[in-house]
Design an enzyme around this catalytic site. Structure first.
Site, PDB file in Angstrom:
ATOM      1  NE  ARG A 122       5.876   1.558   4.531  1.00  0.00           N
ATOM      2  CZ  ARG A 122       6.670   1.278   3.500  1.00  0.00           C
ATOM      3  NH1 ARG A 122       6.980   0.035   3.222  1.00  0.00           N
ATOM      4  NH2 ARG A 122       7.141   2.239   2.750  1.00  0.00           N
ATOM      5  CE1 TYR A 123       3.272  -2.461   8.859  1.00  0.00           C
ATOM      6  CE2 TYR A 123       5.643  -2.490   8.526  1.00  0.00           C
ATOM      7  CZ  TYR A 123       4.384  -2.898   8.146  1.00  0.00           C
ATOM      8  OH  TYR A 123       4.222  -3.728   7.083  1.00  0.00           O
ATOM      9  NE  ARG A 126       6.443  -3.920  12.932  1.00  0.00           N
ATOM     10  CZ  ARG A 126       5.137  -3.653  12.906  1.00  0.00           C
ATOM     11  NH1 ARG A 126       4.612  -2.748  13.711  1.00  0.00           N
ATOM     12  NH2 ARG A 126       4.352  -4.262  12.032  1.00  0.00           N
ATOM     13  CB  CYS A 135      24.792  -6.952  -0.849  1.00  0.00           C
ATOM     14  SG  CYS A 135      23.265  -6.510  -0.018  1.00  0.00           S
ATOM     15  CB  CYS A 139      19.508 -11.205  -4.340  1.00  0.00           C
ATOM     16  SG  CYS A 139      20.249 -11.744  -2.803  1.00  0.00           S
ATOM     17  CB  CYS A 142      17.812  -6.858  -4.967  1.00  0.00           C
ATOM     18  SG  CYS A 142      17.949  -5.672  -3.610  1.00  0.00           S
ATOM     19  NE  ARG A 144      15.159  -1.840   1.117  1.00  0.00           N
ATOM     20  CZ  ARG A 144      15.290  -2.714   2.122  1.00  0.00           C
ATOM     21  NH1 ARG A 144      16.428  -3.363   2.291  1.00  0.00           N
ATOM     22  NH2 ARG A 144      14.310  -2.906   2.957  1.00  0.00           N
ATOM     23  CG  ASP A 303       8.344  -6.194  -3.075  1.00  0.00           C
ATOM     24  OD1 ASP A 303       7.215  -6.462  -2.628  1.00  0.00           O
ATOM     25  OD2 ASP A 303       9.344  -6.012  -2.363  1.00  0.00           O
ATOM     26  CG  ASP A 340       6.094  -4.864   1.682  1.00  0.00           C
ATOM     27  OD1 ASP A 340       5.330  -4.021   2.202  1.00  0.00           O
ATOM     28  OD2 ASP A 340       7.242  -5.085   2.093  1.00  0.00           O
ATOM     29  CE  LYS A 347       7.559  -6.973   5.713  1.00  0.00           C
ATOM     30  NZ  LYS A 347       7.809  -5.654   6.331  1.00  0.00           N
TER      31      LYS A 347
HETATM   32  C1  LIG Z   1       8.854  -5.309   6.977  1.00  0.00           C
HETATM   33  C2  LIG Z   1       9.036  -4.003   7.557  1.00  0.00           C
HETATM   34  C3  LIG Z   1       9.051  -3.815   8.944  1.00  0.00           C
HETATM   35  C4  LIG Z   1       8.871  -4.963   9.916  1.00  0.00           C
HETATM   36  O1  LIG Z   1       7.618  -5.542   9.800  1.00  0.00           O
HETATM   37  P1  LIG Z   1       7.227  -6.788  10.675  1.00  0.00           P
HETATM   38  O2  LIG Z   1       5.917  -7.223  10.127  1.00  0.00           O
HETATM   39  O3  LIG Z   1       7.155  -6.318  12.075  1.00  0.00           O
HETATM   40  O4  LIG Z   1       8.300  -7.818  10.499  1.00  0.00           O
HETATM   41  C5  LIG Z   1       9.212  -2.538   9.422  1.00  0.00           C
HETATM   42  N1  LIG Z   1       9.340  -1.472   8.591  1.00  0.00           N
HETATM   43  C6  LIG Z   1       9.323  -1.621   7.256  1.00  0.00           C
HETATM   44  C7  LIG Z   1       9.446  -0.418   6.400  1.00  0.00           C
HETATM   45  C8  LIG Z   1       9.174  -2.886   6.692  1.00  0.00           C
HETATM   46  O5  LIG Z   1       9.176  -3.020   5.358  1.00  0.00           O
END
Ligand SMILES: *Cc1c(COP(=O)(O)O)cnc(C)c1O
Length: 439
Positions: A122-123, A126, A135, A139, A142, A144, A303, A340, A347
């Site tokens: 997504r980002y 990372r 699990c 929870c 959850c 998911r 969420d 989110d 986020k």
């Molecule tokens: C939360 C999340 C991350 C990590 O986000 P950070 O803000 O760096 O902690 C990475 N990928 C996805 C899909 C996420 O939901």
């Protein structure tokens, strides 16, 4: 210190008359003896549900299965269980079957942003890597929930290798976030293998693990596990405490072992109605976390996943909590409150407003006490026009050419090196009309 107290001993011997502290402190014993039926829950807690209620609960369980570790169950205060934060996070509620109009199975579109099964990219730098579908506890809140109760299976090496291959072939990825399921439900040697594979990828700088085991299965943090993690530094761990009551002697011991291994610890809480939607509870929680070397990282707005409406608070509750923390307690005890974005926008931080007004040379701010103050802007600041050419810049950032040239979003509008003036949504009617004018 109440590791294996009288109450826990009673629960353990109801499960297995020969159970001793050795069994109680063995995480596999808890996994094997997780409470999955209403009958077993009643037997171990002494709580009895009326027949009509049990029927409702059973219906809930067939949609969203039940699983509670004996340890987490032992934290329920049975005398007042209906108001108990541990009970609410772990036990069925027929309200889970109410689906509100705006709820979604996959509100964060994790499955859409997935280039290969198990990876959400997504980002820019990372990825989220779901390495376990298992699990220790389910929870009730959850995000998911759609996946909970899919047959518990551990992705095999072939499937994990597909994710690893994707990361290998995507040099922008410098941070891999292992989640699930709970990665710590994997066998030690399997986790060791995944971490070893990731570590051999030159562009992966950090590995993060998201786990709730310190909260629901603290005995999982064994010496052997810690020794494995230590081999693969830099490892960061985020866990998921929601209420101060969860910081028991066993949980604190697990956290201490991880911190002693040099692992930076963070915590991600979810704001939950009637569980922790209270400034005083939250302040107590974050202060106790830092006392145990855990840095509060995120406070999540609940969420829009299906079946969570009874857990959701207005965003205003979160802002109120942030207002009660910022300035009132240590800066590193304050998490970032995030929503989110539904649809996969990631986020989004939300905060109380601290900027009251602004002119060309002054910023008017208010502090946590309500004091309104003036910050005088510098008179002689000369801005360095950034052409994104670090070689010609007086600031000494020695990055290799071609690195970090992409700017997106609002950063792009602010940048000197890009001509973009506006970000315009697709299918903007006004822009489409323009095209029809033929001008
Ligand atoms: C939360 C999340 C991350 C990590 O986000 P950070 O803000 O760096 O902690 C990475 N990928 C996805 C899909 C996420 O939901």
């Amino acid at each position: 210190m109440e590791i294996f107290n009288k109450h826990q001993r009673e629960i353990a011997t109801k499960i297995d008359p020969t159970a001793k502290i050795t069994e109680w402190c063995n995480w596999k014993w808890h996994v094997q003896n997780s409470i999955k039926s209403i009958e077993q829950f009643e037997k171990l807690t002494g709580i009895l549900f009326a027949p009509e209620e049990r029927e409702e609960l059973e219906k809930t369980r067939t949609h969203f299965p039940l699983s509670i570790t004996p340890y987490y169950l032992s934290l329920i205060k049975t005398s007042n269980y209906r108001n108990d934060p541990v009970f609410k996070q772990s036990f069925l509620d027929p309200k889970e079957l109410l689906i509100s109009p705006n709820e979604m199975k996959d509100p964060l579109s994790e499955d859409h942003d997935s280039p290969v099964p198990g990876i959400t990219h997504r980002y820019p730098d990372r990825v989220l890597f779901l390495v376990s579908n298992v699990c220790a506890m389910y929870c009730r809140h959850c995000t998911r929930k759609r996946k909970v109760g899919d047959i518990d299976y551990i992705p095999d090496r072939t499937q994990i290798l597909k994710g690893i291959e994707y990361i290998k072939n995507t040099p922008q990825i410098r941070d891999v976030l292992l989640s699930g399921g709970d990665p710590f439900l994997l066998p030690d040697d399997y986790l060791d293998w995944i971490l070893t594979e990731l570590q051999t990828i030159p562009h992966v700088q950090v590995i993060r693990i998201g786990t709730r085991t310190p909260v629901v299965l603290p005995y999982r943090i064994t010496d052997n596990l810690v020794n494995i993690l230590k081999k693969h530094h830099p490892i960061w761990i985020n866990t998921h405490f929601n209420h101060p009551r969860e910081l028991t002697a066993s949980a604190r011991k697990a956290l201490a072992k991880l911190a002693d291994a040099g692992i930076p610890l963070g915590n991600q809480s979810v704001l939950l109605a009637d569980v922790n939607d209270c400034p005083r509870i939250m302040k107590e929680l974050v202060q106790r976390l830092v006392a145990n070397r855990v840095r509060p990282y995120y406070l999540y707005q609940c969420d829009l996943s299906e079946g969570l409406s009874h857990f959701r608070t207005p965003v205003g509750k979160g802002i109120e909590i942030m207002e009660s923390l910022i300035g009132h307690t240590s800066g590193f005890a304050v998490p970032t409150y995030v929503i989110d974005a539904p649809g996969g926008g990631g986020k989004i931080p939300v905060m109380p407003n601290y900027i009251i007004s602004w002119s060309v040379n002054k910023v008017i701010l208010r502090n946590y006490e309500g004091v309104i103050t003036t910050y005088q802007e510098p008179e002689n600041y000369s801005n360095t026009i950034c052409k994104r050419n670090c070689k010609e810049c007086s600031l000494e950032l020695d990055i290799s050419s071609g690195e970090d040239i992409n700017v997106i979003g609002v950063e792009k509008l602010l940048s000197d090196s890009d001509e973009t003036i506006s970000l315009i949504p697709n299918n903007n009617e006004r822009i489409e009309r323009r095209e029809n004018y033929g001008n």
